[in-house]
Design a protein around this motif. Sequence first.
Motif, PDB file in Angstrom:
ATOM      1  N   THR A  30      13.370  -3.473   0.605  1.00 47.95           N
ATOM      2  CA  THR A  30      12.840  -2.856   1.983  1.00 47.95           C
ATOM      3  C   THR A  30      14.333  -2.914   2.941  1.00 47.95           C
ATOM      4  N   LEU A  31      14.938  -3.893   2.787  1.00 43.06           N
ATOM      5  CA  LEU A  31      16.154  -3.844   3.568  1.00 43.06           C
ATOM      6  C   LEU A  31      17.274  -2.766   3.039  1.00 43.06           C
ATOM      7  N   PRO A  45       3.309   1.048   6.921  1.00 44.81           N
ATOM      8  CA  PRO A  45       2.331  -0.138   6.532  1.00 44.81           C
ATOM      9  C   PRO A  45       2.285   0.029   5.000  1.00 44.81           C
ATOM     10  N   PRO A  46       1.577  -0.812   4.533  1.00 44.96           N
ATOM     11  CA  PRO A  46       1.392  -1.024   3.062  1.00 44.96           C
ATOM     12  C   PRO A  46       0.219   0.255   2.782  1.00 44.96           C
ATOM     13  N   GLN A  71       1.866  -2.032  -3.356  1.00 47.74           N
ATOM     14  CA  GLN A  71       1.628  -3.449  -3.191  1.00 47.74           C
ATOM     15  C   GLN A  71       2.925  -4.011  -2.946  1.00 47.74           C
ATOM     16  N   ASP A  72       3.730  -4.069  -3.777  1.00 47.96           N
ATOM     17  CA  ASP A  72       4.906  -4.866  -3.897  1.00 47.96           C
ATOM     18  C   ASP A  72       6.343  -4.252  -4.421  1.00 47.96           C
ATOM     19  N   GLN A 130      -6.703   8.731   4.399  1.00 44.91           N
ATOM     20  CA  GLN A 130      -6.288   9.482   5.638  1.00 44.91           C
ATOM     21  C   GLN A 130      -4.672   9.848   5.675  1.00 44.91           C
ATOM     22  N   GLU A 131      -4.438  10.942   6.495  1.00 42.90           N
ATOM     23  CA  GLU A 131      -3.114  11.494   6.414  1.00 42.90           C
ATOM     24  C   GLU A 131      -1.890  10.241   6.658  1.00 42.90           C
ATOM     25  N   GLY A 132      -0.787  10.620   5.645  1.00 38.18           N
ATOM     26  CA  GLY A 132      -0.038   9.485   5.761  1.00 38.18           C
ATOM     27  C   GLY A 132      -0.185   8.181   4.762  1.00 38.18           C
TER      28      GLY A 132
END
Length: 301
Positions: A30-31, A45-46, A71-72, A130-132
């Motif tokens: 992620t970094l 968000p996940p 998820q990961d 949902q959207e996104g």
Amino acid sequence: MRWIELRRSKIKVYGQKNRLAFKGLDEEHTLFLHGLLTNDVKGMPPFSVSYHLMLRQNGAPIREFFLYKLQDHYLLDTPDPAKQVIEDLEKRKLSLKVYLEDLTPNYRHIFLLGEDSKDFVEKVWGNAPQEGRLIVEGSVIIAHNSVRFRETGYDLIGELSDLELPESLMMTTEEAENLRIRRCIPAVGKELREGFSPLEAGVLRYAISLNKGCYVGQEAIARVYYRGRTPRTLVLLQAEGLREGEKLFDGDKQVGTVTSVGSEGYALGYVLRVHAQKEKVLYTPEGTAVKLIKVCEEVVP
């Protein structure tokens, strides 16, 4: 509803959990992505999808990605060859324990667009995100992604051999390119390239975060943004026989450049903002009249 099969690379990005994760720090992958891409990766968000650019230090775009957070791990969707992208990213990860895997051979990618696409997704899988956001049904990733073609649409990525879609509703590559142009969607190598700021292409609202902190090219983007409105802006044009790279004139003054040309008489190009009025007629060096249809930044994705 229409559909198209996309030929794009898929790259899995994963890594070790940060040793200081208990202090609220993020995983190393992620970094890594957060410091490389223009949009907010940490804030995703996940099970979500967002659009990103990768820039040079001077702010020039070199790659584009749709990024899916699972998820990961993350999944990168890009038009560039996976091997080339992985080699580039490997050079940039420094000491971070981040791993990259080409999943392109494992995945088929169908994009559904149009109002009826939601009904189709719900009929086949019983649910539509949902959207996104995205959901995973078996071996298929289903993402509600209206950024790709500026209308309700769903990415279907995974094992799709049993999916039945009417051939009559399939879009060709040429039709998709014409739609991209009419919808004012900039592409890397055409509108998004050296010599033009991404802010001139009108992508700020969905491709760039001004609050995420440092990333490659961030300072160049900030300088352009805080100077105010860009002197040039992306526009939709209409004329026959245009060529990419062709110059546009208002009287004796060169005021623009054509960047993409479709097969239906529409094109995209950059025009000096003071000359970018709807219905304005510009001219090529050969005297061809070119009508300015709309300013692209006024189109909300």
